[in-house]
Design a protein around this motif. Structure first.
Motif, PDB file in Angstrom:
ATOM      1  N   LYS A  26       0.833  -1.203   0.000  1.00 61.85           N
ATOM      2  CA  LYS A  26       0.000   0.000   0.000  1.00 61.85           C
ATOM      3  C   LYS A  26       0.876   1.264   0.000  1.00 61.85           C
ATOM      4  O   LYS A  26       0.659   2.178  -0.795  1.00 61.85           O
ATOM      5  CB  LYS A  26      -0.924  -0.013   1.219  1.00 61.85           C
ATOM      6  N   VAL A  36      -6.114   4.808  -3.142  1.00 62.82           N
ATOM      7  CA  VAL A  36      -6.729   3.618  -2.551  1.00 62.82           C
ATOM      8  C   VAL A  36      -8.243   3.724  -2.691  1.00 62.82           C
ATOM      9  O   VAL A  36      -8.845   4.714  -2.293  1.00 62.82           O
ATOM     10  CB  VAL A  36      -6.337   3.483  -1.061  1.00 62.82           C
ATOM     11  N   SER A  39      -9.743  -0.611   1.488  1.00 65.66           N
ATOM     12  CA  SER A  39      -8.688  -1.252   2.248  1.00 65.66           C
ATOM     13  C   SER A  39      -9.290  -1.898   3.488  1.00 65.66           C
ATOM     14  O   SER A  39     -10.189  -1.342   4.108  1.00 65.66           O
ATOM     15  CB  SER A  39      -7.639  -0.210   2.660  1.00 65.66           C
ATOM     16  N   TYR A  44      -6.183  -6.706   2.876  1.00 59.79           N
ATOM     17  CA  TYR A  44      -6.579  -6.416   1.505  1.00 59.79           C
ATOM     18  C   TYR A  44      -6.453  -4.929   1.221  1.00 59.79           C
ATOM     19  O   TYR A  44      -6.727  -4.100   2.080  1.00 59.79           O
ATOM     20  CB  TYR A  44      -8.049  -6.841   1.321  1.00 59.79           C
ATOM     21  N   VAL A  45      -6.044  -4.591   0.003  1.00 57.75           N
ATOM     22  CA  VAL A  45      -6.044  -3.203  -0.444  1.00 57.75           C
ATOM     23  C   VAL A  45      -6.366  -3.194  -1.937  1.00 57.75           C
ATOM     24  O   VAL A  45      -5.965  -4.100  -2.670  1.00 57.75           O
ATOM     25  CB  VAL A  45      -4.697  -2.500  -0.152  1.00 57.75           C
ATOM     26  N   THR A  55      -5.382  -5.072  -6.931  1.00 56.12           N
ATOM     27  CA  THR A  55      -5.595  -5.426  -5.532  1.00 56.12           C
ATOM     28  C   THR A  55      -4.394  -6.162  -4.974  1.00 56.12           C
ATOM     29  O   THR A  55      -3.644  -6.805  -5.703  1.00 56.12           O
ATOM     30  CB  THR A  55      -6.841  -6.329  -5.351  1.00 56.12           C
TER      31      THR A  55
END
Length: 78
Positions: A26, A36, A39, A44-45, A55
């Motif tokens: 990230k 972004v 998140s 997960y992002v 992702t």
């Protein structure tokens, strides 16, 4: 998989990656100007980069990813 003219157009593509450190991924992408879009902590992002959704998912089971990376013929399309 073959597409024909009768198939609906593709509007977006998701590129999902298994990463060892979601936070580091990230920060790396934020440094390069990615925004972004969602998140979930360290699991997960997702980044907003237009029609492609990028992702990063936490690689919880290292053994699964190691075994999967050897099989270059397996593609998971959802």
């Amino acid at each position: 998989m073959r597409l024909s003219f009768s198939d609906p157009p593709i509007n977006a593509i998701a590129l999902q990656r298994g990463v060892a450190d979601v936070g580091a991924s990230k920060r790396f992408h934020l440094d390069y100007g990615f925004a972004v879009s969602s998140s979930y902590g360290t699991r997960y992002v997702a980044f907003d980069i237009g029609p492609v959704k990028l992702t990063g998912n936490n690689r919880v089971n290292e053994q699964f990813w190691t075994a999967s990376s050897r099989d270059e013929t397996s593609v998971d399309l959802h």
